[in-house]
Design an enzyme around this catalytic site. Structure first.
Site, PDB file in Angstrom:
ATOM      1  N   GLY A  65      -2.680  -9.052  12.509  1.00 24.54           N
ATOM      2  CA  GLY A  65      -3.111  -7.905  12.716  1.00 24.54           C
ATOM      3  C   GLY A  65      -3.677  -7.372  11.626  1.00 24.54           C
ATOM      4  O   GLY A  65      -3.575  -5.902  11.416  1.00 24.54           O
TER       5      GLY A  65
ATOM      6  N   HIS B  80       0.846  -1.350  -0.036  1.00 26.46           N
ATOM      7  CA  HIS B  80       0.241   0.039  -0.208  1.00 26.46           C
ATOM      8  C   HIS B  80       0.738   1.347   0.013  1.00 26.46           C
ATOM      9  O   HIS B  80       0.315   2.332   0.364  1.00 26.46           O
ATOM     10  CB  HIS B  80      -0.943   0.153   1.142  1.00 26.46           C
ATOM     11  CG  HIS B  80      -2.006  -1.206   1.162  1.00 26.46           C
ATOM     12  ND1 HIS B  80      -3.041  -1.375   2.223  1.00 26.46           N
ATOM     13  CD2 HIS B  80      -2.332  -1.786  -0.009  1.00 26.46           C
ATOM     14  CE1 HIS B  80      -3.701  -2.421   1.590  1.00 26.46           C
ATOM     15  NE2 HIS B  80      -3.450  -2.407   0.464  1.00 26.46           N
TER      16      HIS B  80
HETATM   17  N1  APR Z   1      -1.847  -7.588  17.792  1.00 27.35           N
HETATM   18  C1  APR Z   1      -2.351  -8.099  16.544  1.00 27.35           C
HETATM   19  N2  APR Z   1      -3.364  -7.602  16.101  1.00 27.35           N
HETATM   20  C2  APR Z   1      -3.984  -6.448  16.404  1.00 27.35           C
HETATM   21  C3  APR Z   1      -3.262  -5.782  17.714  1.00 27.35           C
HETATM   22  C4  APR Z   1      -2.269  -6.368  18.265  1.00 27.35           C
HETATM   23  N3  APR Z   1      -1.809  -5.938  19.363  1.00 27.35           N
HETATM   24  N4  APR Z   1      -4.320  -4.439  17.891  1.00 27.35           N
HETATM   25  C5  APR Z   1      -5.334  -4.821  17.090  1.00 27.35           C
HETATM   26  N5  APR Z   1      -5.372  -5.927  16.033  1.00 27.35           N
HETATM   27  C6  APR Z   1      -6.232  -6.251  14.908  1.00 27.35           C
HETATM   28  C7  APR Z   1      -7.182  -5.877  14.955  1.00 27.35           C
HETATM   29  O1  APR Z   1      -8.024  -6.938  15.932  1.00 27.35           O
HETATM   30  C8  APR Z   1      -7.887  -5.813  13.663  1.00 27.35           C
HETATM   31  O2  APR Z   1      -8.451  -6.990  12.986  1.00 27.35           O
HETATM   32  O3  APR Z   1      -5.485  -5.586  13.781  1.00 27.35           O
HETATM   33  C9  APR Z   1      -6.624  -5.308  12.884  1.00 27.35           C
HETATM   34  C10 APR Z   1      -6.449  -4.004  12.260  1.00 27.35           C
HETATM   35  O4  APR Z   1      -7.482  -3.774  11.264  1.00 27.35           O
HETATM   36  P1  APR Z   1      -7.779  -2.639  10.274  1.00 27.35           P
HETATM   37  O5  APR Z   1      -7.689  -1.451  11.306  1.00 27.35           O
HETATM   38  O6  APR Z   1      -8.730  -2.734   9.320  1.00 27.35           O
HETATM   39  O7  APR Z   1      -6.338  -2.541   9.657  1.00 27.35           O
HETATM   40  P2  APR Z   1      -5.760  -3.315   8.127  1.00 27.35           P
HETATM   41  O8  APR Z   1      -6.540  -4.621   8.246  1.00 27.35           O
HETATM   42  O9  APR Z   1      -4.468  -3.360   8.208  1.00 27.35           O
HETATM   43  O10 APR Z   1      -6.302  -2.452   7.019  1.00 27.35           O
HETATM   44  C11 APR Z   1      -6.121  -2.598   5.874  1.00 27.35           C
HETATM   45  O11 APR Z   1      -7.199  -0.664   5.020  1.00 27.35           O
HETATM   46  O12 APR Z   1      -7.381   1.319   5.396  1.00 27.35           O
HETATM   47  C12 APR Z   1      -6.805   0.613   4.564  1.00 27.35           C
HETATM   48  O13 APR Z   1      -4.836   1.054   3.323  1.00 27.35           O
HETATM   49  C13 APR Z   1      -5.488   0.688   4.716  1.00 27.35           C
HETATM   50  O14 APR Z   1      -3.715  -0.957   4.899  1.00 27.35           O
HETATM   51  C14 APR Z   1      -4.933  -0.593   5.474  1.00 27.35           C
HETATM   52  C15 APR Z   1      -6.064  -1.579   4.886  1.00 27.35           C
END
Ligand code: APR
Length: 243
Positions: free
Chosen positions: A179, A111
Site C-alpha cells: 500500500g 516518518h
Molecule cells: N490496500 C492496499 N493498498 C491500497 C489500498 C488498499 N485497500 N488502497 C489504496 N492503496 C494504495 C494505492 O494504490 C497507493 O498506491 O496505497 C497507495 C497509497 O499511496 P500514497 O497516497 O502515495 O501513500 P504513501 O505511498 O504511503 O505515501 C508516502 O508520502 O505524503 C508522504 O510522508 C507521507 O508517508 C507518506 C509518503
C-alpha cells in the site's frame, strides 16, 4: 512466493494499508486536504509560514486516527510477526498507530508518529494526543518556551533511524511492500536495494506502484484481502509455506 523457516521478512507499509480503516491516502482522491496539497502543509516551509495551519492539519489527522480501528491487514501482519519473531521487521511510512493497536511490536515509524510532538529547540519527542486548532492554543515547550511541532518527518527532512532500516534490509531475504505508491524516497528505493542483494520482492495493493518494474511479484488487490491469506495456519505448519 514462499517463506521458509530461514527467511527474514522486511515489511514496508504505506498509507494504503490504513485506507480500509477509513484513513485517506495521500495521493488518492486528489491528495487534497481542505483544498491544500499535502505537500503544502507537511514541509518546514509551511511550518515557518503558518504553524496554526500545520497544527490544524495534524490535529485533524490525530482525530481521524484515534477513531479509526486496525483492519484485517494490520492484524495479519501482527500475526505473521508472532510466527516469525525476530525474523520479522516492520518499517512503516504511516504515522498512525494502527499497526501497534493490531499487536505489532517490531515496528519502526520512519516518518514519525502522529501521537508524539517535539520542542523545536530541545528536539526531544514526547507523547501527545492533544488537538491544537486555534492560534491562541498552539503548544510551547514547558522547559524552554520554544514552539512545539508535530513529531513528523516532513518533505525535505531525513526519515528517522535510517541506519537501523538499512541494517534490517541487509539481513532480509524477502521484502514485502504494502500500500505505498512508490513515489516518496528513500522508502521507494528499498526495493532497489533488495534487487541488488537478489532479495525476493513482493508488492501488495490495488494498483501498480510507480516502481512496479522493480518487483518480482505484484499481488493486485486490497491489503485486507491479500494479507490474511499469507498467515493461514495450514501454510505456516509446513516447513516451506507459500503465500
Ligand atoms: N490496500 C492496499 N493498498 C491500497 C489500498 C488498499 N485497500 N488502497 C489504496 N492503496 C494504495 C494505492 O494504490 C497507493 O498506491 O496505497 C497507495 C497509497 O499511496 P500514497 O497516497 O502515495 O501513500 P504513501 O505511498 O504511503 O505515501 C508516502 O508520502 O505524503 C508522504 O510522508 C507521507 O508517508 C507518506 C509518503
Amino acid at each position: 512466493m514462499h517463506l521458509t523457516p530461514q527467511d527474514h521478512l522486511f515489511v514496508l507499509t504505506g498509507a494504503g494499508i490504513s485506507a480500509e480503516s477509513g484513513l485517506a491516502t495521500f495521493r488518492g482522491s486528489g491528495g487534497l486536504w481542505n483544498g491544500y496539497r499535502v505537500e503544502e502543509v507537511a514541509t518546514p516551509e509551511a511550518w515557518a509560514a503558518d504553524p496554526t495551519l500545520v497544527w490544524h492539519f495534524y490535529s485533524q489527522r490525530r482525530r481521524n486516527a484515534i477513531s479509526a480501528q486496525p483492519n484485517a491487514a494490520h492484524i495479519a501482519l501482527a500475526q505473521l510477526e508472532e510466527q516469525l519473531g525476530d525474523r520479522f521487521y516492520l518499517c512503516t511510512q504511516n504515522v498512525d498507530d494502527l499497526h501497534e493497536r493490531a499487536g505489532s511490536e517490531r515496528i519502526h515509524h520512519m516518518h514519525g508518529s502522529l501521537f508524539q510532538s517535539r520542542c523545536t529547540r530541545c528536539n526531544q519527542p514526547f507523547p501527545d494526543v492533544a488537538l491544537y486548532e486555534v492560534a491562541e492554543a498552539l503548544p510551547i515547550c514547558a522547559k524552554c518556551s520554544a514552539p512545539v511541532r508535530p513529531h513528523i518527518v516532513w518533505f525535505g527532512e531525513i526519515p528517522l533511524d535510517m541506519d537501523t532500516i538499512y541494517r534490517k534490509l541487509d539481513c532480509a531475504s524477502i521484502l514485502l511492500v504494502v500500500g505505498t505508491s512508490g513515489s516518496v524516497y528513500p522508502a521507494a528505493g528499498f526495493v532497489h536495494i533488495a534487487n541488488q542483494r537478489r532479495v525476493h520482492t513482493v508488492y501488495v495493493g490495488p494498483e501498480d506502484p510507480l516502481n512496479r518494474e522493480a518487483f518480482d511479484e505484484i499481488l493486485l488487490g486490497n491489503a485486507t484481502e491479500i494479507l490474511p491469506s499469507l498467515i493461514r495456519e495450514d501454510k505456516l505448519k509446513n516447513p516451506t509455506h507459500y503465500f
